[in-house]
Design a protein around this motif. Sequence first.
Motif, PDB file in Angstrom:
ATOM      1  N   TRP A  20      21.724   2.157   1.095  1.00 41.56           N
ATOM      2  CA  TRP A  20      22.211   0.937   0.475  1.00 41.56           C
ATOM      3  C   TRP A  20      21.096   0.177  -0.236  1.00 41.56           C
ATOM      4  O   TRP A  20      21.293  -0.923  -0.704  1.00 41.56           O
ATOM      5  N   GLY A  21      19.923   0.792  -0.297  1.00 43.82           N
ATOM      6  CA  GLY A  21      18.807   0.184  -1.005  1.00 43.82           C
ATOM      7  C   GLY A  21      18.005  -0.818  -0.175  1.00 43.82           C
ATOM      8  O   GLY A  21      17.138  -1.512  -0.706  1.00 43.82           O
ATOM      9  N   GLN A  22      18.308  -0.883   1.133  1.00 41.16           N
ATOM     10  CA  GLN A  22      17.544  -1.800   1.983  1.00 41.16           C
ATOM     11  C   GLN A  22      16.188  -1.180   2.327  1.00 41.16           C
ATOM     12  O   GLN A  22      16.103   0.003   2.675  1.00 41.16           O
ATOM     13  N   LEU A  23      15.149  -2.007   2.246  1.00 37.34           N
ATOM     14  CA  LEU A  23      13.815  -1.553   2.620  1.00 37.34           C
ATOM     15  C   LEU A  23      13.727  -1.481   4.145  1.00 37.34           C
ATOM     16  O   LEU A  23      13.974  -2.467   4.838  1.00 37.34           O
ATOM     17  N   VAL A  24      13.374  -0.310   4.670  1.00 30.81           N
ATOM     18  CA  VAL A  24      13.305  -0.154   6.127  1.00 30.81           C
ATOM     19  C   VAL A  24      11.879   0.066   6.623  1.00 30.81           C
ATOM     20  O   VAL A  24      11.610  -0.017   7.814  1.00 30.81           O
ATOM     21  N   TYR A  25      10.962   0.355   5.678  1.00 24.57           N
ATOM     22  CA  TYR A  25       9.562   0.528   6.087  1.00 24.57           C
ATOM     23  C   TYR A  25       8.667   0.243   4.889  1.00 24.57           C
ATOM     24  O   TYR A  25       9.014   0.575   3.741  1.00 24.57           O
ATOM     25  N   LEU A  26       7.479  -0.365   5.148  1.00 27.48           N
ATOM     26  CA  LEU A  26       6.528  -0.676   4.092  1.00 27.48           C
ATOM     27  C   LEU A  26       5.120  -0.580   4.654  1.00 27.48           C
ATOM     28  O   LEU A  26       4.829  -1.102   5.742  1.00 27.48           O
TER      29      LEU A  26
END
Length: 601
Positions: free
Chosen positions: A546-552
């Motif tokens: 869904w385009g959510q950032l889950v790791y950076l």
Amino acid sequence: MKYWYRFVLLMISVLGVMHAGAQLLPPNRPEQDACGALEICGNGFYSPYSYQGHGVVFDLTSTPCTSPGGSPPGAGEDNAMWLKLRVTASGTIVFTITPVDNFDDYDWAMLSLGNTPCSAVSSANVIRCNFNNNIPIGGTPPNNGVTGLNNTSTITSVPAGFSGNPYCRRVDAVAGEVFLIMINNFGANGSLSSGFRIDFSGSTAVFNDQIPPRMVSVTSSCFTATDATVQLSEPIKCSSIAANGSDFAIPGATISGAAGINCNASNQGYTDKIQLTFSPPLSGGVYSLQARTGSDGNTLLDLCDNPLALPASLVLNVFSNNSVTHTIDTAGCTSVIYKGVTYTQSTVLRDTIRGQGGCDSIYNVTNIKVYSEPERFEETVGDCDTVIFRGKMYLENATVTDTFRSRQGCDSFLHIYNIYVEHFELTVTADPPEPVKGDYVLFTTSANVPDYSINAWYPRHVFPRQFGKDHSILIQESDTVKVIGTSALGCVDTAVLYIKADSLIPVFIMPNAFSPNGDGLNDVFEPKFVNKSGYVVKSFKVFNRWGQLVYLAEGTRKASWNGYYYNKDKRAEPGTYFYFIRVEFIDGTKETVKGDVTIVP
């Protein structure tokens, strides 16, 4: 009702700020409970006192006179005292309550007991009540605190918060009935109330107390007595007490004075306790305290003028001093155990056994003597790896003590030698441990002792700061690093570390699946490099479908996703995720990779 006044009254009591003419009684007086009500007669009653609280028992928690929205709702008794009327001839009852201070405000409730015991009264027993606000001089219309029952009023209750209705309808009483009157005391402007008079003039009913007061008890004393307190069966008038003590006599002794507990300076009020003073003090013995007619022409009179019946007497014991002292001495070095308790300091234990009348009878005195800790002198004998002391070789730490004893056999002086064997070990580590040529490496030293210094680093031309405990060096080739250090004791050790510098290969690959199940195999998703250094992950991002950032991760060599949102608490569901990674190598090479990865359950 002025519920806040209770707090103010207690604060005034604590601070000692007294309203003119007011005498604040201690809380929980007997007459503050319905069963301790003062029985009075039709000729009226006067109280010079101010009351606080509602007594031991909260007898009347509500009345019909509670104001709407009162605080607390339904409260009826506060700063209260109780009166009792026992009707002996039928008729009407009317009365007026007149404050000594026109600005004081007295609320009241009249209860008919019927078959209800005094311990079970409630709002259901209330037949009249008036919590009318006082309108003092200058008010409209002024009532100056006067309130009560009269023959013209038709009202049976006046709620709190109302004014202009100080009187309620008279009560028609039948012989044999018993009534209680609860009176709440509220002083002007939040101060102490100054007392009140209640007058039953105009009543046709007759009520009287025909039971005379009695002497109930007198306090016993130990060894000598300068005074004693007589307890009476009911309150008596303070004005009936002869101040010179002539209402009482003790054969063979002199009573020099008498005063009622809580009686004011003008000898007004009422009390059920009288304090007698003796001059000279009574010595040990058994005395007969006898009541008699005093120099004021009367004996003690209750609130209805019933005299204390004569003859009357009480036994007053003044117990003789027959005490015995029993002494025990016990001593020890540094500590003494006595009756299961360990004492580390000298002390005296006193155990008093009381005899007849609660007087001291036997004193058990135990003198515990604990000789103090010995003086100590400590010194350290230390060396590297091996210590020779007094011809003995020590390979590990040890303690040797010379003890000198006092005449009591207790240690008095200790000479303690702390044997310290130092095995100095110096260590050097590198970060990263497997660098590439052209990368910076941080060399850090540590030791197994808290205080040490560095003598030299090798190769010398590589390390410009020869005495530093750490170095950051640009590595161009593989080499052996050697560091020499010295402990505070003077022990020397050398740490050696071989550094293998690889050639940079600016390549990495990205897995296409991982299984974060904790089995130690493929638990994380991370880039796989040929070298273990020589690069920086400038940016590593992972997104769900869904385009959510889950790791950076940014600007690090340790970029690794463990399958949880931001590597925290929420676990990512199995499925496909998308990533973007940008890497920069130390030779200037830059690589950017996009792709997807699958989380396998």
